[in-house]
Design an enzyme around this catalytic site. Structure first.
Site, short mmCIF file in Angstrom:
data_model
loop_
_atom_site.label_atom_id
_atom_site.label_comp_id
_atom_site.label_asym_id
_atom_site.label_seq_id
_atom_site.Cartn_x
_atom_site.Cartn_y
_atom_site.Cartn_z
CB SER A 206 -15.85 -56.51 -43.28
OG SER A 206 -15.37 -55.23 -43.68
CD GLU B 37 -7.34 -57.00 -44.48
OE1 GLU B 37 -8.18 -56.46 -45.23
OE2 GLU B 37 -6.14 -56.66 -44.44
CG ASP C 33 2.38 -55.06 -50.58
OD1 ASP C 33 2.04 -53.96 -51.03
OD2 ASP C 33 1.98 -55.51 -49.49
CG PHE D 166 1.97 -51.99 -40.91
CD1 PHE D 166 2.52 -52.68 -41.97
CD2 PHE D 166 0.59 -51.94 -40.80
CE1 PHE D 166 1.72 -53.30 -42.92
CE2 PHE D 166 -0.23 -52.55 -41.74
CZ PHE D 166 0.34 -53.23 -42.82
CG HIS E 20 -12.21 -53.81 -43.81
ND1 HIS E 20 -12.79 -55.03 -44.12
CD2 HIS E 20 -10.86 -54.00 -43.94
CE1 HIS E 20 -11.84 -55.91 -44.42
NE2 HIS E 20 -10.67 -55.30 -44.31
#
Length: 287
Positions: A12, A14, A106, A214, A264
Site C-alpha cells: 500500500s 500513503e 495528533d 520529522f 506500506h
C-alpha cells in the site's frame, strides 16, 4: 514472526491531502502511476484534530474515482465528537469506502487530551464497530520503537492490544530503519496472542533535513550511521537518493525475507522513491 508469515502479502501507499489545486492534480497523477502496480490500497492522512477533514474526504473520493484502488481515509478522534465521527462514517459508507485507518490523532499545541468525546484509538475502534459493525476494514497504528508519549514499552504494547481487542483487522507501523525493532515487536505481540497482520511502514529517504526533523518529532529512530552518511552528502541530492534507495531496499528485503506481511510506503506524494524500491525487489511477484 510465525503469525505474520501466514497472512497474504499486501502492499500500500500513503498520501497527504494537497493544499492547492495544482498539488491535487499532481497527487492524482502520482496515484494513477502507482495504481498501475496494483496495490492493495491507498491511504490518505488526516491533520491534527481533524484539520484536514474535508480535504481528506475529497482526496479519498478523488483518488478512488481516478484509480479504482481501494482508498482508506485516516480518521482520528482527538478534537471530534461522536456525532461528527458518525456523520463522517455514514458519508464514507454511502460512497462505498471499504477501509479506514483509525487513529487517536495528533494534538495541536495547547490542546489537552480531554478534547473530544473519544480520547484513545481503541475507543474510536470500538465506536466504529458499534456504529457500523463490520462495514469497514479497520487499520490501526503500531509502534515498534514505542509511541513517543507512552510511559514505557509494556504500556505501549498493552495499548496496542486494546485496539486489536476492540476490533482492528490489521495494523501499519510507524516507519523505522531498524528491522530488529520490528521483529522484536511482532514476537512480543505473538506472545500476547495478537495475530493480525502488522505491516511495516517504510519512509523512503530523499531529504536529510526534513527526515531528521520529522523523525525527532515522531519518535522514529534515525540510526547514527544513516545520519552521518546523509550529513556527509550535504546538498548532493543525487547521492542522498541513491544511498536512501539502497538502505530502504535492503531494509525491505530483510523484512520480506523474514515473513513480513507486506510493505506500506509513506510516499510524501512522490512516486519515484517508492517505486525504485518496489522494482528493485520485484514486489509485484511477491504476493
Amino acid at each position: 514472526m510465525e503469525s505474520q508469515k501466514q497472512h497474504p502479502k499486501r502492499f500500500s501507499f500513503e498520501f497527504f491531502p494537497a493544499k492547492t489545486p495544482a498539488g491535487q492534480e499532481k497527487l492524482l497523477t502520482t496515484a494513477k502511476r502507482l495504481a498501475e502496480y496494483k496495490p492493495d490500497f491507498f491511504s490518505v492522512t488526516y491533520g491534527a484534530a481533524g484539520s484536514t477533514r474535508d480535504r481528506t474526504k475529497e482526496t479519498v473520493l478523488a483518488i478512488t474515482k481516478a484509480t479504482q484502488v481501494d482508498t482508506a481515509p485516516h480518521l482520528s478522534c482527538i478534537g471530534a465528537n461522536k456525532e461528527e465521527i458518525a456523520e463522517l462514517l455514514s458519508d464514507y459508507k454511502e460512497h462505498q469506502i471499504k477501509r479506514i485507518v483509525a487513529l487517536r490523532g495528533d494534538m495541536p499545541s495547547g490542546m489537552g487530551l480531554a478534547s473530544g468525546e473519544l480520547r484513545y484509538a481503541n475507543e474510536l475502534v470500538s465506536f466504529i464497530r458499534e456504529t457500523t459493525q463490520q462495514q469497514f476494514i479497520l487499520e490501526v497504528a503500531a509502534y515498534p520503537e514505542i509511541h513517543p508519549q507512552a510511559p514505557n514499552a509494556e504500556k505501549d504494547l498493552e495499548n496496542f492490544k486494546r485496539k486489536v481487542d476492540a476490533g482492528a483487522n490489521a495494523a501499519i507501523t510507524q516507519y523505522f530503519y531498524n528491522a530488529d525493532s520490528y521483529f522484536y515487536f511482532v514476537e512480543r505481540c505473538e506472545k500476547m496472542g495478537i495475530t493480525i497482520p502488522i505491516t511495516p511502514g517504510i519512509m523512503p529517504i530523499t531529504n536529510y533535513t526534513k527526515l531528521a526533523r520529522f523523525s525527532d518529532a515522531c519518535g522514529a529512530e534515525l540510526p547514527r550511521w544513516i545520519r552521518k552518511q546523509l550529513e556527509a552528502y550535504g546538498d548532493d541530492i543525487t547521492s542522498i537518493r541513491q544511498f536512501g534507495e539502497d538502505v530502504i531496499t535492503r531494509l525491505c528485503e530483510r523484512l520480506m525475507d523474514a515473513g513480513a506481511p507486506g510493505i506500506h510506503f509513506y510516499t510524501l506524494n512522490q512516486a519515484d522513491p517508492s517505486l525504485a524500491v518496489w522494482n528493485n525487489l520485484d514486489l509485484s511477484n511477491r504476493r
